[in-house]
Design a protein around this motif. Structure first.
Motif, short mmCIF file in Angstrom:
data_model
loop_
_atom_site.label_atom_id
_atom_site.label_comp_id
_atom_site.label_asym_id
_atom_site.label_seq_id
_atom_site.Cartn_x
_atom_site.Cartn_y
_atom_site.Cartn_z
N ASP A 253 79.92 39.03 -0.17
CA ASP A 253 80.88 40.84 -0.08
C ASP A 253 81.58 41.35 -1.40
O ASP A 253 82.40 40.86 -1.25
CB ASP A 253 82.01 40.34 0.96
CG ASP A 253 81.83 42.20 1.77
OD1 ASP A 253 81.41 43.02 1.30
OD2 ASP A 253 82.72 41.34 2.90
N ILE A 254 80.32 41.80 -1.89
CA ILE A 254 80.66 42.76 -2.85
C ILE A 254 79.76 44.15 -3.09
O ILE A 254 79.13 44.33 -2.56
CB ILE A 254 80.46 41.94 -4.54
CG1 ILE A 254 80.82 42.84 -5.62
CG2 ILE A 254 78.85 41.69 -4.57
CD1 ILE A 254 80.25 41.98 -6.55
N THR A 255 80.67 45.13 -3.55
CA THR A 255 80.16 46.14 -3.43
C THR A 255 78.95 46.73 -3.92
O THR A 255 79.09 45.94 -5.75
CB THR A 255 81.06 47.93 -3.41
OG1 THR A 255 82.16 47.63 -4.76
CG2 THR A 255 82.65 47.52 -2.28
N ASP A 256 78.52 47.71 -4.41
CA ASP A 256 78.16 48.13 -5.35
C ASP A 256 78.51 48.39 -6.72
O ASP A 256 80.09 48.95 -6.16
CB ASP A 256 76.74 49.48 -5.08
CG ASP A 256 75.56 48.86 -4.57
OD1 ASP A 256 75.19 47.59 -4.87
OD2 ASP A 256 74.74 49.93 -3.48
N PRO A 257 77.95 48.80 -8.02
CA PRO A 257 79.74 49.42 -8.65
C PRO A 257 80.04 50.87 -7.97
O PRO A 257 79.33 51.67 -7.81
CB PRO A 257 78.54 50.00 -10.02
CG PRO A 257 76.69 50.27 -9.38
CD PRO A 257 76.76 49.18 -8.58
N LEU A 258 81.47 50.76 -7.93
CA LEU A 258 82.29 51.70 -7.28
C LEU A 258 82.80 52.65 -9.26
O LEU A 258 82.88 52.48 -9.60
CB LEU A 258 83.48 51.69 -6.69
CG LEU A 258 82.66 51.09 -5.39
CD1 LEU A 258 83.94 50.52 -4.26
CD2 LEU A 258 81.63 52.35 -4.36
N PRO A 259 82.61 54.12 -8.59
CA PRO A 259 83.88 54.86 -9.79
C PRO A 259 85.25 54.26 -10.08
O PRO A 259 85.66 54.31 -9.19
CB PRO A 259 84.12 56.14 -9.77
CG PRO A 259 82.90 56.09 -8.53
CD PRO A 259 83.03 55.20 -8.20
N ALA A 260 85.72 53.80 -11.42
CA ALA A 260 87.26 53.29 -11.67
C ALA A 260 88.05 54.05 -11.21
O ALA A 260 89.48 53.48 -11.19
CB ALA A 260 87.12 52.39 -12.69
N ASP A 261 88.08 55.60 -11.60
CA ASP A 261 89.07 56.30 -11.43
C ASP A 261 89.68 56.14 -9.86
O ASP A 261 90.93 57.19 -9.78
CB ASP A 261 89.08 57.48 -11.94
CG ASP A 261 87.29 58.19 -11.73
OD1 ASP A 261 86.90 57.55 -10.61
OD2 ASP A 261 87.45 59.64 -11.92
#
Length: 345
Positions: A253-261
């Motif tokens: 269970d892992i997300t797509d890349p998300l904005p780090a801020d």
């Protein structure tokens, strides 16, 4: 209490560079943890035995008692700091590291690993070492993490092998894909193979070391706004999103890349059990902002449990009595928890 082949197993603590703040934070940490172990109001962390120079530790003003095995910590810990004395060859001056003592610093680490692998200790907590005197003495590893990985490389291990560096602070677990590398090298180092391996190590560790049955992982993007559809960088679309899809295909269970801020504020942290961070400051800034004094460095994906305070040797304040033991205490507690989880599997 964790049982070994010859009885209960404590933790083992390596002193680190004896000229740094290691002896002081160990002494202060022992005093605080001894009090906690005597209380019935909170679960007691495991006691520890120290591998190090007893004479240097005795200068910290706390009672010290020589022991010959880690298991003696259970009898000694409530009255004195148990120390397996392995003296350094040269007298220690606080704040002045000596390369002549560096080989013994490495020996403490190696013996601690041997004690865990033999079943004498449940896990290890490492006080900080300094790279310059170690390198001057011929030490050939970038740091603790790589040295311990080498020492355990021949031991059987079920799962994806690390090492992976994880920094924790309160409810944040930030796991690093790259560590001490220049920013301009990131595009070539952040590969799908590296990202998927790190994520597998973290996923398995959340289950094995933290007792989380279905870990939820968040992946940080490399570029601002996670690339914004390719308009601010392509790594998210060409490397990170395909890696996430592959991992989900494996049941992770892992997300797509998300904005780090927007990934580390309180509400966001509640949605995930661990964060996959792509470079040093992406992980370290939120960890140290959230809990500057109490962060912990843990190594995932090894046959042994290893944690460390999330700070350096502090040569500038060594011997002045002002070093804080918050991070060391948190490292002992985390090592205790991780060792207990492994013991139940």
């Amino acid at each position: 209490m964790i049982e070994g082949p010859t009885g209960p197993r404590p933790l083992v603590v390596t002193m680190g560079d004896p000229a740094g703040v290691g002896p002081e934070i160990i002494a202060k940490g022992w005093e605080a943890l001894k009090t906690q172990r005597q209380s019935v109001l909170a679960p007691a962390p495991l006691p520890f035995a120290v591998l190090g120079d007893a004479a240097t530790l005795a200068k910290q003003g706390m009672p010290v008692e020589a022991v010959y095995s880690a298991s003696e910590a259970f009898q000694v810990f409530n009255r004195a700091i148990p120390v397996i004395d392995q003296p350094v060859p040269r007298p220690v001056t606080a704040g002045q590291p000596d390369p002549a003592n560096a080989p013994m610093v490495a020996d403490w680490i190696e013996r601690a690993v041997d004690m865990i692998l033999s079943g004498e200790a449940a896990g290890m907590v490492t006080a900080p070492i300094a790279k310059a005197p170690m390198y001057a003495a011929g030490f050939r590893f970038p740091g603790h993490t790589e040295f311990i990985a080498e020492l355990t490389s021949d031991m059987p291990f079920i799962g994806t092998r690390g090492p992976v560096m994880m920094l924790t602070a309160q409810d944040l677990r930030a796991c690093l894909v790259t560590i001490h590398v220049p920013i301009d090298q990131l595009p070539e180092l952040i590969t799908a193979e590296r990202v998927t391996r790190i994520a597998r190590v973290v996923h398995e560790s959340m289950k094995r070391d933290f007792g989380i049955a279905k870990p939820r992982l968040a992946m940080a993007g490399l570029n601002p706004h996670a690339g914004e559809g390719g308009s601010i960088g392509l790594q998210e679309t060409t490397i990170l999103r395909p890696a996430a899809e592959q991992l989900r295909g494996e049941g992770i269970d892992i997300t797509d890349p998300l904005p780090a801020d927007t990934l580390f504020h309180e509400e966001a942290r509640k949605r995930y059990d661990a964060h996959i961070c792509l470079y040093h400051d992406q992980a370290l800034i939120p960890v140290k902002t959230l809990d500057f004094w109490g962060g912990v460095n843990a190594t995932l994906g090894l046959p042994i449990v290893r944690t460390s305070p999330d700070h350096g040797t502090g040569f500038d304040i060594a011997g002045k009595g002002v070093a804080r033991a918050d991070s060391f205490i948190a490292a002992v507690k985390l090592a205790s928890d991780m060792a207990a989880k492994r013991a139940t599997r």
